[in-house]
Design an enzyme around this catalytic site. Structure first.
Site, mmCIF file in Angstrom:
data_model
loop_
_atom_site.group_PDB
_atom_site.id
_atom_site.type_symbol
_atom_site.label_atom_id
_atom_site.label_comp_id
_atom_site.label_asym_id
_atom_site.label_seq_id
_atom_site.Cartn_x
_atom_site.Cartn_y
_atom_site.Cartn_z
ATOM 1 N N ARG A 118 0.810 -1.228 0.000
ATOM 2 C CA ARG A 118 0.000 0.000 0.000
ATOM 3 C C ARG A 118 0.836 1.267 0.000
ATOM 4 O O ARG A 118 0.373 2.340 0.412
ATOM 5 C CB ARG A 118 -0.958 0.031 1.188
ATOM 6 C CG ARG A 118 -1.928 -1.126 1.205
ATOM 7 C CD ARG A 118 -3.079 -0.854 2.146
ATOM 8 N NE ARG A 118 -3.937 -2.009 2.227
ATOM 9 C CZ ARG A 118 -3.769 -2.996 3.094
ATOM 10 N NH1 ARG A 118 -2.784 -2.945 3.969
ATOM 11 N NH2 ARG A 118 -4.582 -4.024 3.095
ATOM 12 N N LYS A 140 2.529 11.751 -10.902
ATOM 13 C CA LYS A 140 1.647 10.894 -11.701
ATOM 14 C C LYS A 140 2.381 9.598 -11.994
ATOM 15 O O LYS A 140 3.545 9.621 -12.422
ATOM 16 C CB LYS A 140 1.285 11.572 -13.024
ATOM 17 C CG LYS A 140 0.181 12.608 -12.900
ATOM 18 C CD LYS A 140 -0.266 13.055 -14.291
ATOM 19 C CE LYS A 140 -1.384 14.077 -14.226
ATOM 20 N NZ LYS A 140 -1.799 14.543 -15.560
ATOM 21 N N GLU A 182 8.243 20.005 -24.159
ATOM 22 C CA GLU A 182 7.628 20.455 -22.898
ATOM 23 C C GLU A 182 8.189 21.817 -22.476
ATOM 24 O O GLU A 182 7.476 22.641 -21.914
ATOM 25 C CB GLU A 182 7.839 19.428 -21.781
ATOM 26 C CG GLU A 182 7.437 17.991 -22.124
ATOM 27 C CD GLU A 182 5.958 17.771 -22.420
ATOM 28 O OE1 GLU A 182 5.117 18.605 -22.007
ATOM 29 O OE2 GLU A 182 5.646 16.760 -23.077
ATOM 30 N N LYS A 221 6.434 23.814 -13.091
ATOM 31 C CA LYS A 221 5.586 22.614 -13.004
ATOM 32 C C LYS A 221 5.200 22.339 -11.552
ATOM 33 O O LYS A 221 4.042 22.045 -11.249
ATOM 34 C CB LYS A 221 6.341 21.419 -13.600
ATOM 35 C CG LYS A 221 5.721 20.074 -13.270
ATOM 36 C CD LYS A 221 5.144 19.365 -14.440
ATOM 37 C CE LYS A 221 4.259 18.218 -14.007
ATOM 38 N NZ LYS A 221 4.440 17.023 -14.762
ATOM 39 N N GLU A 231 -5.408 17.563 -10.857
ATOM 40 C CA GLU A 231 -5.865 18.041 -12.165
ATOM 41 C C GLU A 231 -7.357 18.295 -12.246
ATOM 42 O O GLU A 231 -8.064 17.761 -13.095
ATOM 43 C CB GLU A 231 -5.436 17.047 -13.274
ATOM 44 C CG GLU A 231 -5.500 17.682 -14.659
ATOM 45 C CD GLU A 231 -4.802 16.853 -15.743
ATOM 46 O OE1 GLU A 231 -3.771 16.235 -15.457
ATOM 47 O OE2 GLU A 231 -5.318 16.859 -16.860
ATOM 48 N N ARG A 235 -4.045 22.468 -13.387
ATOM 49 C CA ARG A 235 -3.054 21.536 -13.941
ATOM 50 C C ARG A 235 -3.323 21.230 -15.414
ATOM 51 O O ARG A 235 -2.446 20.793 -16.137
ATOM 52 C CB ARG A 235 -3.013 20.244 -13.097
ATOM 53 C CG ARG A 235 -1.827 19.353 -13.435
ATOM 54 C CD ARG A 235 -1.575 18.265 -12.394
ATOM 55 N NE ARG A 235 -0.456 17.415 -12.785
ATOM 56 C CZ ARG A 235 0.156 16.565 -11.980
ATOM 57 N NH1 ARG A 235 -0.223 16.440 -10.729
ATOM 58 N NH2 ARG A 235 1.154 15.825 -12.416
ATOM 59 N N ASN A 239 -1.610 20.625 -20.424
ATOM 60 C CA ASN A 239 -2.045 19.885 -21.620
ATOM 61 C C ASN A 239 -1.931 20.701 -22.898
ATOM 62 O O ASN A 239 -2.370 20.244 -23.959
ATOM 63 C CB ASN A 239 -3.509 19.433 -21.472
ATOM 64 C CG ASN A 239 -3.649 18.377 -20.401
ATOM 65 O OD1 ASN A 239 -2.687 17.701 -20.078
ATOM 66 N ND2 ASN A 239 -4.838 18.270 -19.835
ATOM 67 N N HIS A 242 -1.356 19.121 -26.231
ATOM 68 C CA HIS A 242 -1.408 17.669 -26.043
ATOM 69 C C HIS A 242 -2.638 16.995 -26.649
ATOM 70 O O HIS A 242 -2.575 15.829 -27.014
ATOM 71 C CB HIS A 242 -1.294 17.317 -24.556
ATOM 72 C CG HIS A 242 0.123 17.356 -24.051
ATOM 73 N ND1 HIS A 242 0.866 18.514 -24.068
ATOM 74 C CD2 HIS A 242 0.933 16.392 -23.546
ATOM 75 C CE1 HIS A 242 2.074 18.253 -23.577
ATOM 76 N NE2 HIS A 242 2.144 16.970 -23.253
ATOM 77 N N HIS A 246 -1.855 13.928 -29.129
ATOM 78 C CA HIS A 246 -2.305 12.539 -28.993
ATOM 79 C C HIS A 246 -2.928 12.030 -30.289
ATOM 80 O O HIS A 246 -2.867 10.848 -30.597
ATOM 81 C CB HIS A 246 -3.297 12.396 -27.823
ATOM 82 C CG HIS A 246 -2.631 12.585 -26.495
ATOM 83 N ND1 HIS A 246 -3.294 13.023 -25.378
ATOM 84 C CD2 HIS A 246 -1.344 12.417 -26.115
ATOM 85 C CE1 HIS A 246 -2.431 13.126 -24.365
ATOM 86 N NE2 HIS A 246 -1.248 12.762 -24.798
ATOM 87 N N HIS A 256 6.947 11.814 -28.541
ATOM 88 C CA HIS A 256 5.992 12.651 -27.808
ATOM 89 C C HIS A 256 6.357 14.137 -27.967
ATOM 90 O O HIS A 256 5.485 14.980 -28.183
ATOM 91 C CB HIS A 256 5.961 12.258 -26.334
ATOM 92 C CG HIS A 256 5.035 13.101 -25.519
ATOM 93 N ND1 HIS A 256 3.681 13.128 -25.735
ATOM 94 C CD2 HIS A 256 5.274 13.991 -24.519
ATOM 95 C CE1 HIS A 256 3.124 13.985 -24.892
ATOM 96 N NE2 HIS A 256 4.068 14.520 -24.143
HETATM 97 ZN ZN ZN Z 1 3.840 15.838 -22.627
#
Ligand code: ZN
Ligand code: ADP
Length: 359
Positions: A118, A140, A182, A221, A231, A235, A239, A242, A246, A256
């Protein structure tokens, strides 16, 4: 060049994380991080091969899992194998996991740390520019499932993030460009970044220049994560570029970083079309993005079927609801917003952007 060490603190609601940044900082941090604890290291085959003597010297008593390199291994089978190896190595609740590698290692290693008993202590050691300025900070963690990236995961703050810029010396240019995507994204969010990048577009291919932006990238960040860890609002600014990225990454074989750069280019044009982004500011931003794309130029991508690509953005459930799609876009210096568009408008605007940007 030995740069100075910077120590930042991320005060997220779920946990405080210390972030150490500097050249050679990992070797300074390790004695106190490993003292008196069972340690377990997750890394990948490339990083292990490049830094074998370091692992042998600093982690000789630790458990070790070397993941085959590549995003395709960020899956449940690997996660299961890591957790099994941890159990076999006798990892305890009081042990500490070190995730030493790029975003893949950070994501899956962080998730293993979150799940094992845990949750055990985790130290993130990002070794790619992308992971250092973005994914390594913020807590994340995830694995991919059924072809969908990061669909299973947890928010789990590491106790410490050690950003050792020495690792970047072995990083191929293609991977450097991933991080650049980024960094350019931060220019769309922050006036200081915007100014630095617009005044130094010809420096974008210099690793030294990019390195000089790492601490400020992390500061930006970390600030966003502190204010909106899970988010629910701010946050989402991260994106930028992004949603479209994607949609085009896979089809066009982009990394990416390249996907984010083209995504930002197209979305900035769309935001100008929609009257949301100031024209002059947007034009300057587009100049920065184009300069970044020009680093290690490749044959121009073929965006003839951009409308078909757009349909892929629709499949990305995170940014769509019914017939609407949401982009995070720059408005003007220091200001961004979310832009929710009818899907048909988005697809047509993409087509127009490709034409007017002569892509
Ligand atoms: Zn990214
Ligand atoms: P990301 O680009 O998301 O950070 P990856 O984990 O996919 O993530 O890393 C990109 C590639 O770079 C992988 O092949 C990885 O093995 C390799 N890599 C990671 N760190 C280094 C490094 N310091 N030097 C050389 N290659 C590295």
């Amino acid at each position: 060049m030995k740069e100075k060490t910077e120590i930042l603190e991320l005060n997220a609601p779920s946990m405080q994380a210390k972030i150490y940044i500097g050249a050679g900082i990992l070797k300074e941090r390790l004695p106190s991080l490993t003292a008196g604890r069972k340690c377990f290291v997750v890394t990948d085959t490339n990083v292990y091969a490049l830094y074998r003597p370091f692992f042998d010297e600093y982690f000789k008593d630790a458990g070790l899992f070397v993941l085959p390199a590549g995003e395709e291994n960020k899956n449940f089978q690997s996660l299961y194998a890591i957790l099994s190896a941890m159990a076999e190595a006798g990892v305890l609740r009081t042990s500490r996991l070190f995730a030493i590698g790029g975003g893949v290692v950070g994501d899956i290693g962080g998730l293993a740390a979150a799940l094992y008993m845990r949750g055990i202590s985790c130290v993130q050691v990002p070794t790619t520019l992308l992971a250092q300025v973005d994914s390594g900070v913020g807590g994340k963690t995830a694995v991919d499932l059924g072809g969908v990236k990061n669909i299973v995961g947890a928010f789990y703050q590491p106790e410490e993030v050690v950003v050792d810029t020495e690792f970047l010396k072995t990083l191929p240019l293609r991977e450097i460009k991933c991080g650049m995507g980024e960094i350019v994204k931060y220019a769309a969010l922050d006036g200081k970044f915007f100014k630095t990048l617009s005044e130094n577009t010809d420096e974008l291919s210099s690793l030294e220049f990019l390195q000089s932006l790492i601490a400020d990238s992390i500061r930006l960040k970390a600030g966003v994560v502190e204010r909106d860890e899970k988010e629910s609002g701010e946050r989402k600014c991260l994106n930028v570029g992004h949603t479209t990225s994607h949609a085009i990454e896979l089809t066009h074989g982009f990394s990416h970083g390249e996907g984010v750069l083209y995504g930002m280019l197209l979305e900035t044009h769309i935001a100008i079309q929609a009257g949301v982004c100031e024209k002059e500011y947007g034009g300057k931003l587009i100049k920065i993005i184009r300069a970044a794309i020009e680093v290690e130029p490749k044959s121009a991508p073929d965006f003839k079927n951009i409308k078909a690509d757009a349909a892929k953005a629709k499949a990305d459930k995170k940014n769509t609801r019914g017939d609407k799609i949401t982009l995070s876009v720059a408005k003007k210096q220091n200001e961004w917003t979310t832009l929710t568009l009818d899907f048909d408008f988005y697809a047509n605007a993409l087509e127009r952007a490709v034409k007017e940007l002569s892509l």
